[in-house]
Design a protein around this motif. Structure first.
Motif, mmCIF file in Angstrom:
data_model
loop_
_atom_site.group_PDB
_atom_site.id
_atom_site.type_symbol
_atom_site.label_atom_id
_atom_site.label_comp_id
_atom_site.label_asym_id
_atom_site.label_seq_id
_atom_site.Cartn_x
_atom_site.Cartn_y
_atom_site.Cartn_z
ATOM 1 N N ASP A 1 0.853 -1.190 0.000
ATOM 2 C CA ASP A 1 0.000 0.000 0.000
ATOM 3 C C ASP A 1 0.889 1.241 0.000
ATOM 4 O OD1 ASP A 1 -1.753 2.085 0.426
ATOM 5 O OD2 ASP A 1 -2.721 1.188 2.170
ATOM 6 N N ARG A 2 0.864 1.970 -1.126
ATOM 7 C CA ARG A 2 1.658 3.196 -1.246
ATOM 8 C C ARG A 2 0.756 4.396 -1.537
ATOM 9 N NH1 ARG A 2 6.874 1.806 -4.729
ATOM 10 N NH2 ARG A 2 7.198 4.021 -4.387
ATOM 11 N N THR A 3 -0.489 4.303 -1.056
ATOM 12 C CA THR A 3 -1.472 5.352 -1.288
ATOM 13 C C THR A 3 -0.969 6.707 -0.817
ATOM 14 O OG1 THR A 3 -3.225 3.708 -1.053
ATOM 15 C CG2 THR A 3 -3.870 6.032 -0.898
ATOM 16 N N ALA A 4 -0.463 6.776 0.386
ATOM 17 C CA ALA A 4 -0.037 8.062 0.949
ATOM 18 C C ALA A 4 1.049 8.707 0.092
ATOM 19 C CB ALA A 4 0.461 7.872 2.377
ATOM 20 N N ASP B 1 -0.737 9.134 -3.980
ATOM 21 C CA ASP B 1 -2.047 9.739 -4.218
ATOM 22 C C ASP B 1 -1.945 11.133 -4.832
ATOM 23 O OD1 ASP B 1 -4.897 9.418 -4.039
ATOM 24 O OD2 ASP B 1 -4.872 10.900 -2.419
ATOM 25 N N GLY B 2 -1.076 11.966 -4.328
ATOM 26 C CA GLY B 2 -0.924 13.326 -4.845
ATOM 27 C C GLY B 2 -0.244 13.398 -6.197
ATOM 28 N N LEU C 1 -1.116 11.302 -8.767
ATOM 29 C CA LEU C 1 -2.007 10.780 -9.808
ATOM 30 C C LEU C 1 -2.267 11.857 -10.860
ATOM 31 C CD1 LEU C 1 -4.649 8.862 -7.664
ATOM 32 C CD2 LEU C 1 -2.893 7.856 -9.146
ATOM 33 N N ARG D 1 -9.511 8.302 -7.113
ATOM 34 C CA ARG D 1 -9.468 7.205 -6.154
ATOM 35 C C ARG D 1 -10.517 7.473 -5.083
ATOM 36 N NH1 ARG D 1 -7.742 6.451 -1.239
ATOM 37 N NH2 ARG D 1 -6.821 8.527 -1.085
ATOM 38 N N ASP E 1 -12.377 6.925 -1.399
ATOM 39 C CA ASP E 1 -11.813 6.800 -0.057
ATOM 40 C C ASP E 1 -11.529 5.352 0.332
ATOM 41 O OD1 ASP E 1 -11.827 9.520 0.327
ATOM 42 O OD2 ASP E 1 -13.723 9.530 1.430
ATOM 43 N N GLU F 1 -10.570 2.986 -1.717
ATOM 44 C CA GLU F 1 -9.590 2.397 -2.626
ATOM 45 C C GLU F 1 -8.176 2.749 -2.186
ATOM 46 O OE1 GLU F 1 -11.894 2.252 -6.864
ATOM 47 O OE2 GLU F 1 -11.100 4.205 -6.242
ATOM 48 N N ARG F 2 -7.240 1.883 -2.535
ATOM 49 C CA ARG F 2 -5.838 2.077 -2.212
ATOM 50 C C ARG F 2 -5.012 1.935 -3.481
ATOM 51 N NH1 ARG F 2 -7.681 4.294 1.047
ATOM 52 N NH2 ARG F 2 -7.998 3.828 3.214
ATOM 53 N N ILE F 3 -3.886 2.627 -3.515
ATOM 54 C CA ILE F 3 -2.915 2.458 -4.594
ATOM 55 C C ILE F 3 -1.951 1.369 -4.117
ATOM 56 C CG2 ILE F 3 -1.108 3.533 -5.970
ATOM 57 C CD1 ILE F 3 -2.538 6.248 -5.398
#
Length: 79
Positions: free
Chosen positions: A40-43, A46-47, A49, A55, A57, A59-61
């Protein structure tokens, strides 16, 4: 009830993962969708993309290694 129908590509062990850490995996589900085990590398991402990506809330990257995806390519259906 959705079930895991099959693994796509080689197992983590076949890819050299013997430690139980960083062992991404891809699965086809019985409903035709796909499940991914990855980092999980959402944090972090995310910025970054592109403007036309979104995405929800819930969902996760998730990131998997290039090797994992390339080894799964042979098992991914064309349709």
């Amino acid at each position: 009830m959705v079930r895991i129908a099959r693994r796509l590509g080689d197992s983590p062990r076949q890819r050299g993962c013997a430690t139980g850490e960083t062992c991404p995996d891809l699965f086809e589900l019985s409903d035709g969708s796909f499940a991914v085990i990855g980092t999980d590398r959402t944090a972090e991402l995310d910025g970054l993309l592109p403007p036309d990506a979104a995405r929800a809330d819930y969902e996760r990257i998730v990131v998997i290694s290039r090797d994992t995806l390339l080894r799964a390519k042979k098992d991914i259906p064309d349709e």
